[in-house]
Design an enzyme around this catalytic site. Structure first.
Site, PDB file in Angstrom:
ATOM      1  N   CYS A 182      -0.722  13.950  20.060  1.00 23.49           N
ATOM      2  CA  CYS A 182      -1.869  14.035  20.984  1.00 23.49           C
ATOM      3  C   CYS A 182      -1.690  15.186  21.960  1.00 23.49           C
ATOM      4  O   CYS A 182      -2.663  15.753  22.436  1.00 23.49           O
ATOM      5  CB  CYS A 182      -2.029  12.702  21.718  1.00 23.49           C
ATOM      6  SG  CYS A 182      -0.512  12.151  22.499  1.00 23.49           S
ATOM      7  N   GLU A 219      -4.260   5.756  26.038  1.00 24.84           N
ATOM      8  CA  GLU A 219      -3.719   7.107  25.859  1.00 24.84           C
ATOM      9  C   GLU A 219      -4.305   7.597  24.543  1.00 24.84           C
ATOM     10  O   GLU A 219      -3.876   7.162  23.468  1.00 24.84           O
ATOM     11  CB  GLU A 219      -2.184   7.016  25.854  1.00 24.84           C
ATOM     12  CG  GLU A 219      -1.514   8.317  26.179  1.00 24.84           C
ATOM     13  CD  GLU A 219      -1.159   9.075  24.922  1.00 24.84           C
ATOM     14  OE1 GLU A 219      -2.047   9.813  24.439  1.00 24.84           O
ATOM     15  OE2 GLU A 219      -0.039   8.930  24.437  1.00 24.84           O
TER      16      GLU A 219
HETATM   17  O1  LIG Z   1       0.288  11.416  20.170  1.00 30.43           O
HETATM   18  C1  LIG Z   1       0.917  11.430  21.259  1.00 30.43           C
HETATM   19  C2  LIG Z   1       2.239  12.022  21.263  1.00 30.43           C
HETATM   20  C3  LIG Z   1       3.043  11.806  22.497  1.00 30.43           C
HETATM   21  C4  LIG Z   1       4.328  12.520  22.332  1.00 30.43           C
HETATM   22  C5  LIG Z   1       5.186  12.368  23.515  1.00 30.43           C
HETATM   23  O2  LIG Z   1       5.034  11.422  24.257  1.00 30.43           O
HETATM   24  O3  LIG Z   1       6.082  13.190  23.743  1.00 30.43           O
END
Ligand SMILES: O=CCCCC(=O)O
Length: 450
Positions: free
Chosen positions: A261, A227
Site C-alpha cells: 500500500c 488502512e
Molecule cells: O500494504 C501495506 C504495506 C505496509 C507495509 C509496511 O507496513 O511497511
C-alpha cells in the site's frame, strides 16, 4: 476450501476447510474467556509471554519465512526480514508498553482527574496477504499487551500463515484463545462483527473492502481502523541527491514485487532533472533479478496471483493507450511480471488515477515544486509520500502541503513501531503502531475524583 498455491510454480501447497458456524461460536467463547483471563494477568506476565514469541520467531525464522514465500511469493530474503521486523516490534513494545499505557493526569476542578487506557474485549482483524505476518503482528502486539484478545480473519491465500501465527500464541503461555485465526470468507463475516463480544474491527486492505466492513461495523456500532489503498507520490525536486533518490525510488516501488500500500507508485520529478533521474532508475531496474523467490540471488519474486498480474497488465495497457511510454518491462507470464517503467505519465492515465499493485513505476514530469505538490495531491488516496530535496527547511514547509498520513523526507516510506502509521482521504482513518495506534481499541476512560 481455501487453497494455498505457490505463486512461482502454481503448485497447490495445501487446502483448508472453512470454519463452521459451530467452530466460530467456540472461538468467540474461547476468545471472551481469554480476555477475562487477561484482565487478571499482570502486565509483566503479558510482556514475558510476548517476548517469548519474539524468541521463538527468531529461533525459527526460516521456517516462518518459508511459509510466507510459499503462500504469497515474496523472496525468502524479504520474508525473513518481515518475520524479524515482527520480532523487533515485539522488543519495542515489551520495552515501551508500560509508558504507553500510563494514565494521563489532567488538571481540572476535581481533586484528581485522569484518563486511563483499558482493554475492551476481542478485536477482529481482517488482514491481507501482502505482508501476512507483519500486518497481523502490528495489530496483535500492542492490543494483546494492552489486554485485548484478537481474532484474525486472514486473506484466503495465506491460511498457513494465519495458523502458524495462531500456533505462536498458543505455545507462548498466553491464555488459550488470546489470539485465534478463523478461516472464513468475507461474505460470512457479518455475524462476527455483530457479536457483542467483538469490540472493534481493524482492516488492512482495499478501499472497497474498507467501505463494506466500515458499513457493517457502523451498523453494529463497532469502532474501526481502516488502512486502505495508496498511490504514494515520490517527489524528486531538482536539488535532490539524485543517485540516492533513484536507488530508493526503485526499492520503494519494486520491493515485495510492488505489492504494498505504501509503495512509491507515482514518481513526480521536477523537469530539469527528469532525464537524469529517468536514466538512473532505468539502470537500476535493468539490474533487478526477478525469478525463483527461494534463491538468495533473486531480488524480486512473482506477484501473488495470476489475476493480480492480469489486472496490472490492464492498467499498463490502458496507460500506454493514454499516451504513457513503456521504457522497460511490460511483459508477464503467470504471476511473473517483469519490472516495468512508464514515462510521460499524465494525470489522466490509469497508472496515475488507480492504485497499481505490482512492479510498475510511473514517471510524471512536474514543471516546478508547486506543480509537484499539486500532482502529489491529485489523487483520492493519502497514505504515504516521500519528498527528496537537500533543502530541509523547504522540505518541512512542503511536507505540510502534502495530503497524506506520512511524509518521509529523503527516505523510503516505511512503517516503524515507534511512529504512528495510517492514512487520510480514501486511504482510511485511524492509526496503527506507536502510542496512537495502541490507544485505538482501548477504552480511554475519564476518572474524576471530587
Ligand atoms: O500494504 C501495506 C504495506 C505496509 C507495509 C509496511 O507496513 O511497511
Amino acid at each position: 476450501m481455501f487453497k494455498s498455491i505457490y505463486p512461482y510454480t502454481q503448485e497447490l501447497i495445501a487446502e483448508y476447510q472453512e470454519h463452521t458456524e459451530n467452530e466460530i461460536a467456540t472461538k468467540l467463547l474461547t476468545g471472551e474467556k481469554a480476555y477475562r483471563e487477561l484482565l487478571k494477568t499482570p502486565l509483566d506476565k503479558r510482556r514475558e509471554w510476548m517476548a517469548g514469541i519474539a524468541t521463538s520467531m527468531r529461533n525459527n525464522v526460516t521456517e516462518h519465512a518459508t511459509i510466507i514465500t510459499r503462500e504469497m511469493g515474496k523472496t525468502l530474503k524479504e520474508a525473513t526480514a518481515e518475520v524479524l521486523k515482527c520480532a523487533t516490534t515485539i522488543d519495542y513494545y515489551v520495552e515501551n508498553i508500560e509508558s504507553i499505557l500510563q494514565p494521563r493526569i489532567i488538571t481540572s476542578d476535581a481533586q484528581k482527574s485522569y484518563v486511563s487506557y483499558e482493554p475492551k474485549g476481542i478485536i477482529l482483524a481482517i488482514m491481507p496477504w501482502n505482508f501476512p505476518y507483519w500486518q497481523v503482528f502490528r495489530f496483535a502486539i500492542p492490543n494483546i499487551l494492552a489486554g485485548n484478545a484478537g481474532i484474525l480473519k486472514h486473506a484466503s491465500n495465506v491460511s498457513g500463515c494465519a495458523l502458524a501465527i495462531e500456533r505462536l500464541f498458543t505455545e507462548s503461555g498466553f491464555p488459550m484463545g488470546t489470539f485465534q485465526s478463523v478461516l472464513l470468507s468475507s461474505k460470512h463475516i457479518e455475524p462476527i462483527i455483530a457479536d457483542p463480544r467483538i469490540q472493534g474491527v481493524t482492516l488492512t486492505g482495499s478501499t472497497p473492502a474498507g467501505k463494506s466492513v466500515a458499513a457493517l461495523a457502523g451498523k453494529y456500532i463497532k469502532k474501526t481502523v481502516l488502512e486502505l489503498g495508496g498511490s504514494d507520490p515520490f517527489i524528486v525536486l531538482k536539488d535532490a541527491d539524485l543517485k540516492e533518490a533513484a536507488k530508493t525510488a526503485v526499492q520503494g516501488r519494486m520491493q515485495n514485487a510492488g505489492q504494498s500500500c505504501i509503495a512509491a507508485k507515482r514518481w513526480i520529478v521536477e523537469q530539469p532533472v527528469l532525464e537524469e533521474f529517468t536514466a538512473a532508475v532505468s539502470d537500476i531496474i535493468r539490474q533487478l533479478k526477478q525469478g525463483d523467490p527461494m534463491q538468495e540471488s533473486t531480488n524480486m519474486g512473482p506477484m501473488a496471483r495470476p489475476d493480480l498480474a492480469d489486472d496490472l497488465a490492464r492498467q499498463l495497457g490502458e496507460s500506454v493507450k493514454q499516451g504513457s511510454r513503456l521504457v522497460l518491462g511490460g511483459t508477464h507470464e503467470g504471476c511473473n511480471f517483469a519490472p516495468t517503467l512508464l514515462t510521460g505519465v499524465t494525470v489522466d492515465a490509469t497508472a496515475f488515477r488507480e492504485e497499481t499493485f505490482g512492479p510498475l513505476a510511473a514517471i510524471i514530469s512536474a514543471a516546478d515544486e508547486d506543480a509537484a505538490i499539486a500532482l502529489a495531491n491529485e489523487t483520492e488516496f493519502g497514505l504515504g509520500s516521500a519528498l527528496w530535496t537537500k533543502d530541509l527547511e523547504k522540505a518541512a514547509r512542503l511536507a505540510t502541503r502534502i495530503e497524506s498520513g506520512n511524509v518521509f523526507i529523503n527516505a523510503m516510506m516505511r512503517s516503524d513501531a515507534r511512529l504512528p502509521f495510517g492514512g487520510v482521504k480514501q486511504s482510511g482513518y485511524g492509526r496503527e503502531l506507536s502510542l496512537e495506534g495502541t490507544h485505538e481499541f482501548l477504552n480511554v476512560k475519564t476518572v474524576y475524583i471530587h
